[in-house]
Design an enzyme around this catalytic site. Structure first.
Site, PDB file in Angstrom:
ATOM      1  N   ARG A   6      42.444  17.924  87.593  1.00  0.00           N
ATOM      2  CA  ARG A   6      42.113  18.917  88.707  1.00  0.00           C
ATOM      3  C   ARG A   6      40.717  18.938  88.237  1.00  0.00           C
ATOM      4  O   ARG A   6      40.168  19.946  89.403  1.00  0.00           O
ATOM      5  CB  ARG A   6      42.669  20.289  88.456  1.00  0.00           C
ATOM      6  CG  ARG A   6      44.194  19.628  88.623  1.00  0.00           C
ATOM      7  CD  ARG A   6      44.636  21.479  88.701  1.00  0.00           C
ATOM      8  NE  ARG A   6      44.009  22.733  89.696  1.00  0.00           N
ATOM      9  CZ  ARG A   6      43.787  23.535  88.819  1.00  0.00           C
ATOM     10  NH1 ARG A   6      44.855  24.089  87.462  1.00  0.00           N
ATOM     11  NH2 ARG A   6      43.118  24.706  89.408  1.00  0.00           N
ATOM     12  N   ASP A   8      44.488  41.996  94.364  1.00  0.00           N
ATOM     13  CA  ASP A   8      44.235  43.559  94.239  1.00  0.00           C
ATOM     14  C   ASP A   8      42.420  43.657  94.600  1.00  0.00           C
ATOM     15  O   ASP A   8      42.962  44.900  95.876  1.00  0.00           O
ATOM     16  CB  ASP A   8      44.373  44.245  93.821  1.00  0.00           C
ATOM     17  CG  ASP A   8      43.773  44.094  91.969  1.00  0.00           C
ATOM     18  OD1 ASP A   8      43.787  42.789  91.821  1.00  0.00           O
ATOM     19  OD2 ASP A   8      43.155  44.856  91.512  1.00  0.00           O
ATOM     20  N   LEU A   9      41.887  42.929  94.411  1.00  0.00           N
ATOM     21  CA  LEU A   9      40.674  43.639  94.841  1.00  0.00           C
ATOM     22  C   LEU A   9      40.426  42.477  96.006  1.00  0.00           C
ATOM     23  O   LEU A   9      38.944  43.324  97.013  1.00  0.00           O
ATOM     24  CB  LEU A   9      39.591  43.238  93.951  1.00  0.00           C
ATOM     25  CG  LEU A   9      39.648  43.485  92.357  1.00  0.00           C
ATOM     26  CD1 LEU A   9      38.663  43.166  91.156  1.00  0.00           C
ATOM     27  CD2 LEU A   9      39.450  45.538  92.214  1.00  0.00           C
ATOM     28  N   CYS A  66      48.725  31.792  87.454  1.00  0.00           N
ATOM     29  CA  CYS A  66      48.805  30.584  87.019  1.00  0.00           C
ATOM     30  C   CYS A  66      48.205  30.536  85.399  1.00  0.00           C
ATOM     31  O   CYS A  66      48.793  30.904  84.429  1.00  0.00           O
ATOM     32  CB  CYS A  66      47.302  30.030  87.614  1.00  0.00           C
ATOM     33  SG  CYS A  66      46.115  30.682  86.466  1.00  0.00           S
ATOM     34  N   ARG A 105      46.921  36.697  87.697  1.00  0.00           N
ATOM     35  CA  ARG A 105      45.581  35.903  88.948  1.00  0.00           C
ATOM     36  C   ARG A 105      45.997  37.329  90.524  1.00  0.00           C
ATOM     37  O   ARG A 105      46.162  37.092  90.830  1.00  0.00           O
ATOM     38  CB  ARG A 105      45.615  34.756  89.577  1.00  0.00           C
ATOM     39  CG  ARG A 105      44.940  33.945  87.505  1.00  0.00           C
ATOM     40  CD  ARG A 105      43.979  33.803  87.402  1.00  0.00           C
ATOM     41  NE  ARG A 105      42.850  33.409  88.270  1.00  0.00           N
ATOM     42  CZ  ARG A 105      42.887  32.008  87.896  1.00  0.00           C
ATOM     43  NH1 ARG A 105      43.605  31.129  87.582  1.00  0.00           N
ATOM     44  NH2 ARG A 105      41.704  31.461  88.956  1.00  0.00           N
ATOM     45  N   ARG A 164      45.985  28.005  94.123  1.00  0.00           N
ATOM     46  CA  ARG A 164      45.766  29.699  94.692  1.00  0.00           C
ATOM     47  C   ARG A 164      43.922  29.653  94.874  1.00  0.00           C
ATOM     48  O   ARG A 164      44.052  31.100  95.387  1.00  0.00           O
ATOM     49  CB  ARG A 164      46.307  30.981  93.154  1.00  0.00           C
ATOM     50  CG  ARG A 164      44.881  29.852  91.487  1.00  0.00           C
ATOM     51  CD  ARG A 164      45.611  31.256  90.266  1.00  0.00           C
ATOM     52  NE  ARG A 164      45.882  32.484  90.868  1.00  0.00           N
ATOM     53  CZ  ARG A 164      44.573  33.204  91.632  1.00  0.00           C
ATOM     54  NH1 ARG A 164      43.538  32.876  91.411  1.00  0.00           N
ATOM     55  NH2 ARG A 164      44.873  34.353  92.083  1.00  0.00           N
ATOM     56  N   LYS A 202      33.355  21.288  91.515  1.00  0.00           N
ATOM     57  CA  LYS A 202      34.424  22.289  91.981  1.00  0.00           C
ATOM     58  C   LYS A 202      34.465  23.397  92.732  1.00  0.00           C
ATOM     59  O   LYS A 202      34.781  23.865  93.737  1.00  0.00           O
ATOM     60  CB  LYS A 202      36.030  21.676  90.395  1.00  0.00           C
ATOM     61  CG  LYS A 202      37.064  22.811  91.223  1.00  0.00           C
ATOM     62  CD  LYS A 202      37.807  22.706  90.243  1.00  0.00           C
ATOM     63  CE  LYS A 202      38.232  23.806  89.329  1.00  0.00           C
ATOM     64  NZ  LYS A 202      38.364  24.828  89.348  1.00  0.00           N
ATOM     65  N   ASN A 203      33.991  24.542  91.622  1.00  0.00           N
ATOM     66  CA  ASN A 203      34.081  26.145  92.265  1.00  0.00           C
ATOM     67  C   ASN A 203      32.980  26.274  92.768  1.00  0.00           C
ATOM     68  O   ASN A 203      32.763  27.553  93.370  1.00  0.00           O
ATOM     69  CB  ASN A 203      33.215  27.010  91.102  1.00  0.00           C
ATOM     70  CG  ASN A 203      35.078  26.744  90.013  1.00  0.00           C
ATOM     71  OD1 ASN A 203      35.873  26.157  90.332  1.00  0.00           O
ATOM     72  ND2 ASN A 203      35.321  27.415  89.033  1.00  0.00           N
ATOM     73  N   ASP A 205      35.213  29.083  81.043  1.00  0.00           N
ATOM     74  CA  ASP A 205      35.312  28.007  81.536  1.00  0.00           C
ATOM     75  C   ASP A 205      34.841  27.440  80.858  1.00  0.00           C
ATOM     76  O   ASP A 205      34.932  25.925  80.217  1.00  0.00           O
ATOM     77  CB  ASP A 205      34.939  27.722  82.890  1.00  0.00           C
ATOM     78  CG  ASP A 205      36.221  28.341  84.174  1.00  0.00           C
ATOM     79  OD1 ASP A 205      35.571  28.209  85.369  1.00  0.00           O
ATOM     80  OD2 ASP A 205      36.353  29.474  84.106  1.00  0.00           O
TER      81      ASP A 205
HETATM   82  C1  EPZ Z   1      36.735  31.725  89.695  1.00  0.00           C
HETATM   83  O1  EPZ Z   1      38.141  32.446  89.870  1.00  0.00           O
HETATM   84  C2  EPZ Z   1      37.166  30.474  89.137  1.00  0.00           C
HETATM   85  N1  EPZ Z   1      37.147  29.408  90.175  1.00  0.00           N
HETATM   86  C3  EPZ Z   1      37.924  30.483  87.593  1.00  0.00           C
HETATM   87  O2  EPZ Z   1      37.427  28.610  87.392  1.00  0.00           O
HETATM   88  C4  EPZ Z   1      36.722  31.028  86.742  1.00  0.00           C
HETATM   89  O3  EPZ Z   1      37.231  31.312  85.460  1.00  0.00           O
HETATM   90  C5  EPZ Z   1      36.835  32.726  87.090  1.00  0.00           C
HETATM   91  O4  EPZ Z   1      36.319  32.470  88.830  1.00  0.00           O
HETATM   92  C6  EPZ Z   1      35.999  33.439  86.498  1.00  0.00           C
HETATM   93  O5  EPZ Z   1      34.446  32.688  86.617  1.00  0.00           O
HETATM   94  C7  EPZ Z   1      36.884  29.184  91.079  1.00  0.00           C
HETATM   95  O6  EPZ Z   1      35.923  29.295  92.017  1.00  0.00           O
HETATM   96  C8  EPZ Z   1      38.050  28.349  92.499  1.00  0.00           C
HETATM   97  P1  EPZ Z   1      37.865  35.949  89.136  1.00  0.00           P
HETATM   98  P2  EPZ Z   1      38.908  33.109  90.240  1.00  0.00           P
HETATM   99  O7  EPZ Z   1      37.977  36.905  90.615  1.00  0.00           O
HETATM  100  O8  EPZ Z   1      37.631  33.902  91.593  1.00  0.00           O
HETATM  101  C9  EPZ Z   1      41.187  39.863  87.239  1.00  0.00           C
HETATM  102  C10 EPZ Z   1      38.189  26.660  86.111  1.00  0.00           C
HETATM  103  O9  EPZ Z   1      38.537  26.434  85.231  1.00  0.00           O
HETATM  104  N2  EPZ Z   1      41.011  40.300  89.534  1.00  0.00           N
HETATM  105  O10 EPZ Z   1      36.526  36.418  88.509  1.00  0.00           O
HETATM  106  O11 EPZ Z   1      40.045  33.890  90.244  1.00  0.00           O
HETATM  107  C11 EPZ Z   1      41.895  38.276  87.669  1.00  0.00           C
HETATM  108  O12 EPZ Z   1      42.846  38.102  86.805  1.00  0.00           O
HETATM  109  C12 EPZ Z   1      38.624  28.222  87.133  1.00  0.00           C
HETATM  110  O13 EPZ Z   1      37.386  26.048  86.711  1.00  0.00           O
HETATM  111  C13 EPZ Z   1      41.676  41.085  89.515  1.00  0.00           C
HETATM  112  O14 EPZ Z   1      42.255  42.192  88.567  1.00  0.00           O
HETATM  113  O15 EPZ Z   1      38.269  34.812  88.750  1.00  0.00           O
HETATM  114  C14 EPZ Z   1      40.371  37.728  85.644  1.00  0.00           C
HETATM  115  O16 EPZ Z   1      40.644  38.687  85.225  1.00  0.00           O
HETATM  116  C15 EPZ Z   1      39.237  29.010  86.393  1.00  0.00           C
HETATM  117  N3  EPZ Z   1      42.255  41.103  90.724  1.00  0.00           N
HETATM  118  C16 EPZ Z   1      39.496  38.309  86.624  1.00  0.00           C
HETATM  119  O17 EPZ Z   1      39.418  39.107  87.989  1.00  0.00           O
HETATM  120  C17 EPZ Z   1      41.612  40.737  91.526  1.00  0.00           C
HETATM  121  O18 EPZ Z   1      41.699  40.707  92.616  1.00  0.00           O
HETATM  122  C18 EPZ Z   1      38.603  37.242  86.252  1.00  0.00           C
HETATM  123  O19 EPZ Z   1      38.813  36.592  88.082  1.00  0.00           O
HETATM  124  C19 EPZ Z   1      41.145  39.305  91.978  1.00  0.00           C
HETATM  125  C20 EPZ Z   1      39.659  39.121  89.926  1.00  0.00           C
END
Ligand code: EPZ
Length: 416
Positions: free
Chosen positions: A397, A124-125, A116, A121, A92, A22-23, A305
């Site tokens: 999902r 900012d980055l 979510c 989530r 999202r 999925k990811n 995950d």
């Molecule tokens: C991806 O989400 C995956 N989703 C998530 O899988 C997975 O848990 C996550 O990566 C971590 O491996 C998809 O790929 C569609 P992050 P993503 O940006 O990209 C913080 C599932 O169950 N952050 O690495 O949203 C954020 O709040 C889903 O399949 C910021 O602070 O993850 C979080 O605490 C759930 N600012 C941490 O970083 C930002 O701009 C990790 O987020 C971006 C992220």
């Protein structure tokens, strides 16, 4: 709302194939708008999130066909730059379209993705990096209006190895002027798959899978064919299903390299694991060993995950285990549901203390998010008696054939 009804106590045995990730397919579908051409994607899962991304692409003018696990996208007639708000709310990760649309047409209007079930989530980055590449982003009335006359490559240091931010930057840099370097990039296998897809259409990207990714901007892109990598979290979930029922399950069509941290932890619980590169047999022990500590970390660390599924397994271990969730702020919602099934788990901030109990008992529980819901299914497989799991739409999902796969492995599960 649909429910699962599961009779626990049956050993899982047999073989199960694992479908595409999925990811990986979500960012790759976003990337199909870039080449103004056709893309053919094999080994895609049939999931609600994938359907939503397909609807988004159609809403901006793409033509999409799906036959079994193949998705065909024709992005030659884009007509809109505004992403429907209700679709962004539903998924999202559609924020990933920002980079792709800035590259394709220099403009996109997308509603601010809400938090979510597992945390606020923030993005900012993503926004900071896209601005560094030359985009102007106005935030008003809950919408983000992003524009970029010309994207210029630059050096970007990510404060955190965010998966989504890394992907958004890659998509925005494909045709940018000059070179973009991403430092402290996410190293997940899905990032490598996105690099391979983009290079397949003529991009020049190197380093995915490491902390430093280099993207040299190009002018021309072509059509592309690509096969999605197997879903390492679906694989891990089925491994825990075998472990928690003392079963003997063979997983097919997987990438063993992508699940090494999961293999290591399940061996610590006493599982016997035999594998080659794409097939793995896991035999669950008579009694699960407690694990001193499991900490979720960015790849190649233990995946967030898989945190919920691991807690379900450890809830019937002999001894006390500690699980620390370092990635998301609010990802323990499955714990209160597991406690309803007789688990003994205490939460202290980011830490879950799991005191193993002899057995779980069937109960009526509710899934609150995708992986937490999967954890409840795993607990129900091992529980004594009948478990009813509400709100299974969360689970569907991320798992496109969970009920069918578990039935094939001798589980007693039905959806009503
Ligand atoms: C991806 O989400 C995956 N989703 C998530 O899988 C997975 O848990 C996550 O990566 C971590 O491996 C998809 O790929 C569609 P992050 P993503 O940006 O990209 C913080 C599932 O169950 N952050 O690495 O949203 C954020 O709040 C889903 O399949 C910021 O602070 O993850 C979080 O605490 C759930 N600012 C941490 O970083 C930002 O701009 C990790 O987020 C971006 C992220």
């Amino acid at each position: 709302m649909s429910k699962y009804i599961i009779e626990g106590g049956r050993r899982l045995v047999g073989e199960v194939p694992v479908i595409g990730a999925k990811n990986a397919v979500l960012p790759i579908l976003a990337a199909t708008v870039i080449n103004n051409n056709t893309s053919t994607i094999f080994n895609t899962p049939n999931l609600r999130d994938v359907e939503v991304m397909e609807q988004i692409l159609v809403s901006i003018g793409c033509k999409i066909n799906r036959v079994d696990n193949v998705i065909f996208v024709d992005s030659r007639n884009l007509s809109k730059i505004k992403i429907p708000e209700e679709l962004v709310r539903e998924m999202r990760s559609s924020i990933i379209l920002m980079g792709a649309m800035l590259t394709r047409c220099g403009e996109i209007v997308v509603s601010y993705p809400g938090g979510c079930e597992i945390g606020p989530r923030p993005i900012d980055l993503h926004l900071k990096a896209l601005r560094q590449l030359g985009a102007t982003i106005e935030e008003s009335h809950g919408f983000l209006h992003c524009k970029a006359e010309k994207l210029k490559g630059c050096d970007i240091q990510l404060d955190f190895p965010s998966v989504g931010a890394t992907e958004n930057i890659m998509l925005a840099a494909v045709k940018a002027e000059g070179t973009t370097i991403i430092r402290n990039a996410a190293r997940e296998p899905e990032i490598i798959d996105l690099q391979n897809f983009l290079n397949g259409m003529g991009a020049k990207i190197h380093g995915a899978g490491t902390s430093i990714i280099r993207i040299d901007g190009v002018d021309n892109l072509t059509s592309v064919e690509h096969t999605i990598i197997p879903d390492r979290i679906v694989a891990g979930t089925y491994m825990v299903a075998s472990a928690i029922t003392g079963g003997e399950v063979i997983l097919k069509n997987i990438e063993v390299e992508h699940i090494q941290s999961i293999i290591a932890k399940l061996k610590e619980t006493g599982c016997m694991i035999y594998n080659n590169c794409t097939t793995l047999k896991i035999i669950g022990p008579k009694k699960i060993n407690a694990i001193e500590t499991v900490q979720t970390l960015p790849y190649p660390g233990f995946p967030t995950d898989m945190q919920a599924q691991m807690i379900a397994l450890l809830s019937i271990a002999n001894g006390t285990s500690i699980v620390t969730e370092t990635i998301f702020e609010n990802r323990f919602k499955h714990v209160e549901e597991l406690v309803r099934m007789g688990a003994n788990i205490k939460i202290a901030g980011k830490v879950a203390i799991i005191k193993g109990v002899k057995e779980l008992t069937g109960a009526k529980v509710t899934s609150k998010d995708l992986r937490g819901g999967a954890a409840l299914v795993l607990a129900a497989l091992a529980a004594n008696g009948t478990t009813v799991i509400e709100d299974t739409f969360h689970i569907e999902r991320g798992y496109d054939s969970l009920e069918k796969d578990l039935l094939a492995l001798n589980a007693d599960i039905r959806k009503v």
